[in-house]
Motif scaffolding. Structure first.
Motif, PDB file in Angstrom:
ATOM      1  N   THR A  16       0.813  -1.233   0.000  1.00  0.00           N
ATOM      2  CA  THR A  16       0.000   0.000   0.000  1.00  0.00           C
ATOM      3  C   THR A  16       0.839   1.274   0.000  1.00  0.00           C
ATOM      4  O   THR A  16       0.309   2.346  -0.289  1.00  0.00           O
ATOM      5  CB  THR A  16      -0.965   0.022   1.193  1.00  0.00           C
ATOM      6  OG1 THR A  16      -0.218  -0.055   2.416  1.00  0.00           O
ATOM      7  CG2 THR A  16      -1.964  -1.126   1.113  1.00  0.00           C
ATOM      8  N   THR A  17       2.134   1.178   0.286  1.00  0.00           N
ATOM      9  CA  THR A  17       2.972   2.388   0.260  1.00  0.00           C
ATOM     10  C   THR A  17       3.774   2.515  -1.031  1.00  0.00           C
ATOM     11  O   THR A  17       4.431   3.530  -1.257  1.00  0.00           O
ATOM     12  CB  THR A  17       3.954   2.423   1.450  1.00  0.00           C
ATOM     13  OG1 THR A  17       4.795   1.269   1.406  1.00  0.00           O
ATOM     14  CG2 THR A  17       3.198   2.487   2.770  1.00  0.00           C
ATOM     15  N   ARG A  18       3.724   1.495  -1.896  1.00  0.00           N
ATOM     16  CA  ARG A  18       4.455   1.577  -3.160  1.00  0.00           C
ATOM     17  C   ARG A  18       3.855   2.655  -4.043  1.00  0.00           C
ATOM     18  O   ARG A  18       2.661   2.786  -4.176  1.00  0.00           O
ATOM     19  CB  ARG A  18       4.414   0.228  -3.898  1.00  0.00           C
ATOM     20  CG  ARG A  18       5.338   0.226  -5.120  1.00  0.00           C
ATOM     21  CD  ARG A  18       4.834  -0.666  -6.225  1.00  0.00           C
ATOM     22  NE  ARG A  18       3.576  -0.215  -6.798  1.00  0.00           N
ATOM     23  CZ  ARG A  18       3.452   0.758  -7.699  1.00  0.00           C
ATOM     24  NH1 ARG A  18       4.500   1.424  -8.114  1.00  0.00           N
ATOM     25  NH2 ARG A  18       2.258   1.096  -8.164  1.00  0.00           N
ATOM     26  N   ARG A  19       4.709   3.467  -4.630  1.00  0.00           N
ATOM     27  CA  ARG A  19       4.291   4.512  -5.556  1.00  0.00           C
ATOM     28  C   ARG A  19       5.209   4.478  -6.771  1.00  0.00           C
ATOM     29  O   ARG A  19       6.402   4.214  -6.647  1.00  0.00           O
ATOM     30  CB  ARG A  19       4.414   5.907  -4.914  1.00  0.00           C
ATOM     31  CG  ARG A  19       3.579   6.120  -3.656  1.00  0.00           C
ATOM     32  CD  ARG A  19       2.117   6.274  -4.003  1.00  0.00           C
ATOM     33  NE  ARG A  19       1.289   6.613  -2.866  1.00  0.00           N
ATOM     34  CZ  ARG A  19       0.593   5.746  -2.144  1.00  0.00           C
ATOM     35  NH1 ARG A  19       0.670   4.465  -2.403  1.00  0.00           N
ATOM     36  NH2 ARG A  19      -0.169   6.139  -1.152  1.00  0.00           N
ATOM     37  N   SER A  20       4.678   4.773  -7.928  1.00  0.00           N
ATOM     38  CA  SER A  20       5.524   4.905  -9.118  1.00  0.00           C
ATOM     39  C   SER A  20       6.257   6.235  -9.046  1.00  0.00           C
ATOM     40  O   SER A  20       5.664   7.260  -8.705  1.00  0.00           O
ATOM     41  CB  SER A  20       4.683   4.826 -10.391  1.00  0.00           C
ATOM     42  OG  SER A  20       4.203   3.517 -10.584  1.00  0.00           O
ATOM     43  N   VAL A  21       7.539   6.200  -9.346  1.00  0.00           N
ATOM     44  CA  VAL A  21       8.373   7.400  -9.329  1.00  0.00           C
ATOM     45  C   VAL A  21       8.935   7.589 -10.737  1.00  0.00           C
ATOM     46  O   VAL A  21       9.597   6.695 -11.271  1.00  0.00           O
ATOM     47  CB  VAL A  21       9.529   7.266  -8.308  1.00  0.00           C
ATOM     48  CG1 VAL A  21      10.363   8.535  -8.295  1.00  0.00           C
ATOM     49  CG2 VAL A  21       8.985   6.955  -6.915  1.00  0.00           C
ATOM     50  N   HIS A 136      10.927  -1.447  -4.082  1.00  0.00           N
ATOM     51  CA  HIS A 136      10.389  -0.606  -3.005  1.00  0.00           C
ATOM     52  C   HIS A 136      10.841  -1.122  -1.641  1.00  0.00           C
ATOM     53  O   HIS A 136      11.222  -0.343  -0.767  1.00  0.00           O
ATOM     54  CB  HIS A 136       8.858  -0.578  -3.104  1.00  0.00           C
ATOM     55  CG  HIS A 136       8.181   0.212  -2.050  1.00  0.00           C
ATOM     56  ND1 HIS A 136       8.488   1.519  -1.751  1.00  0.00           N
ATOM     57  CD2 HIS A 136       7.174  -0.131  -1.188  1.00  0.00           C
ATOM     58  CE1 HIS A 136       7.715   1.956  -0.773  1.00  0.00           C
ATOM     59  NE2 HIS A 136       6.915   0.963  -0.414  1.00  0.00           N
ATOM     60  N   SER A 143       9.424   2.653 -11.560  1.00  0.00           N
ATOM     61  CA  SER A 143       8.175   2.835 -12.302  1.00  0.00           C
ATOM     62  C   SER A 143       8.264   2.147 -13.653  1.00  0.00           C
ATOM     63  O   SER A 143       9.341   2.043 -14.241  1.00  0.00           O
ATOM     64  CB  SER A 143       7.853   4.314 -12.507  1.00  0.00           C
ATOM     65  OG  SER A 143       8.782   4.898 -13.393  1.00  0.00           O
ATOM     66  N   GLN A 179      10.460  12.807  -2.022  1.00  0.00           N
ATOM     67  CA  GLN A 179       9.135  12.208  -2.018  1.00  0.00           C
ATOM     68  C   GLN A 179       8.088  13.256  -2.381  1.00  0.00           C
ATOM     69  O   GLN A 179       8.183  14.401  -1.970  1.00  0.00           O
ATOM     70  CB  GLN A 179       8.815  11.629  -0.631  1.00  0.00           C
ATOM     71  CG  GLN A 179       9.702  10.471  -0.233  1.00  0.00           C
ATOM     72  CD  GLN A 179       9.449   9.227  -1.064  1.00  0.00           C
ATOM     73  OE1 GLN A 179       8.429   9.084  -1.707  1.00  0.00           O
ATOM     74  NE2 GLN A 179      10.410   8.312  -1.051  1.00  0.00           N
ATOM     75  N   ALA A 182       1.447  11.490  -1.820  1.00  0.00           N
ATOM     76  CA  ALA A 182       0.811  10.312  -2.402  1.00  0.00           C
ATOM     77  C   ALA A 182      -0.458  10.706  -3.143  1.00  0.00           C
ATOM     78  O   ALA A 182      -1.214  11.572  -2.700  1.00  0.00           O
ATOM     79  CB  ALA A 182       0.489   9.293  -1.319  1.00  0.00           C
ATOM     80  N   GLN A 183      -0.666  10.073  -4.281  1.00  0.00           N
ATOM     81  CA  GLN A 183      -1.894  10.280  -5.046  1.00  0.00           C
ATOM     82  C   GLN A 183      -3.020   9.463  -4.409  1.00  0.00           C
ATOM     83  O   GLN A 183      -2.768   8.391  -3.853  1.00  0.00           O
ATOM     84  CB  GLN A 183      -1.696   9.832  -6.495  1.00  0.00           C
ATOM     85  CG  GLN A 183      -0.647  10.622  -7.240  1.00  0.00           C
ATOM     86  CD  GLN A 183      -1.071  12.062  -7.467  1.00  0.00           C
ATOM     87  OE1 GLN A 183      -2.203  12.331  -7.786  1.00  0.00           O
ATOM     88  NE2 GLN A 183      -0.138  12.977  -7.279  1.00  0.00           N
ATOM     89  N   ARG A 185      -5.848   6.810  -3.925  1.00  0.00           N
ATOM     90  CA  ARG A 185      -6.084   5.495  -4.516  1.00  0.00           C
ATOM     91  C   ARG A 185      -7.551   5.142  -4.383  1.00  0.00           C
ATOM     92  O   ARG A 185      -8.273   5.701  -3.559  1.00  0.00           O
ATOM     93  CB  ARG A 185      -5.248   4.432  -3.818  1.00  0.00           C
ATOM     94  CG  ARG A 185      -3.763   4.636  -4.012  1.00  0.00           C
ATOM     95  CD  ARG A 185      -3.013   3.439  -3.511  1.00  0.00           C
ATOM     96  NE  ARG A 185      -1.582   3.666  -3.556  1.00  0.00           N
ATOM     97  CZ  ARG A 185      -0.731   2.902  -4.190  1.00  0.00           C
ATOM     98  NH1 ARG A 185      -1.152   1.848  -4.837  1.00  0.00           N
ATOM     99  NH2 ARG A 185       0.551   3.162  -4.172  1.00  0.00           N
TER     100      ARG A 185
END
Length: 195
Positions: A16-21, A136, A143, A179, A182-183, A185
């Motif tokens: 749940t904390t993974r984000r595309s960078v 991650h 990404s 960082q 966060a977008q 979800r």
């Protein structure tokens, strides 16, 4: 039971904390050879109906990146012969942004024809997600990226794709420069229903 709970908590946090960078926000250092091997092992855990191995990775070496930069420029100019020098330079720079870059290739027209194309994409998608999650877990940003150049003949030629294969996406991995917020979800109400 406590150990299982810790494992679930870790998995939930990791996922749940993974984000595309974006690649332009990925700096050195990138993953080491040992870390990359763990990333590849994670990818290999993706489901693979029929064990046909419908996807593979191609690592972009420095020489490949230089050639890829020229391909990006070539494809841009073929699409827009009025592209400015700045646009051409920006297109070239895309090949050199992240410390680590690889192409994900999917075999959709070869192998065992009994395995549907949709299942091949699912397998490749799971492999990509495993790569992103493992990166991650190591503290890197990552990404998948694509773009208008992905499905062109110069890309196919550079990466020696067979007639049965297509490029799926690039994966970039590196250290996150900063960082971003966060977008939002989806929640389960957005995509779960009963019939």
């Amino acid at each position: 039971m406590v150990q299982e709970s810790l494992f679930v908590d870790f998995a939930e946090t990791l996922i749940t904390t993974r984000r595309s960078v974006l690649p332009k926000r990925l700096l050195n250092p990138g993953p080491t050879d040992d870390e990359l091997e763990l990333i590849y092992i994670a990818a290999a855990a993706a489901p693979d109906h029929g064990l046909i191995r419908p996807w593979r990775f191609v690592i972009c070496t420095d020489a490949t990146r230089n050639a890829l930069a020229e391909v990006f420029a070539e494809v841009l100019l073929a699409r827009d012969n009025l592209a400015t020098l700045e646009q051409v330079t920006d297109a070239k720079n895309k090949a050199h942004r992240a410390p680590f870059l690889m192409l994900v290739v999917i075999n959709i027209r070869g192998l065992d024809s009994k395995i549907p194309i949709s299942e091949r994409y699912v397998s490749a998608g799971c492999a990509v997600q495993n790569v992103l999650l493992m990166a991650h877990s190591m503290g890197y940003g990552a990404s998948p990226t694509s773009g208008q150049s992905m499905y062109t003949n110069p890309i196919r030629k550079l990466f020696h794709l067979s007639d049965a294969e297509d490029p799926l996406c690039f994966i970039s991995i590196g250290t996150v420069d900063k960082q971003k917020p966060a977008q939002p979800r989806m929640t389960s109400k957005d995509f779960v229903s009963s019939i």
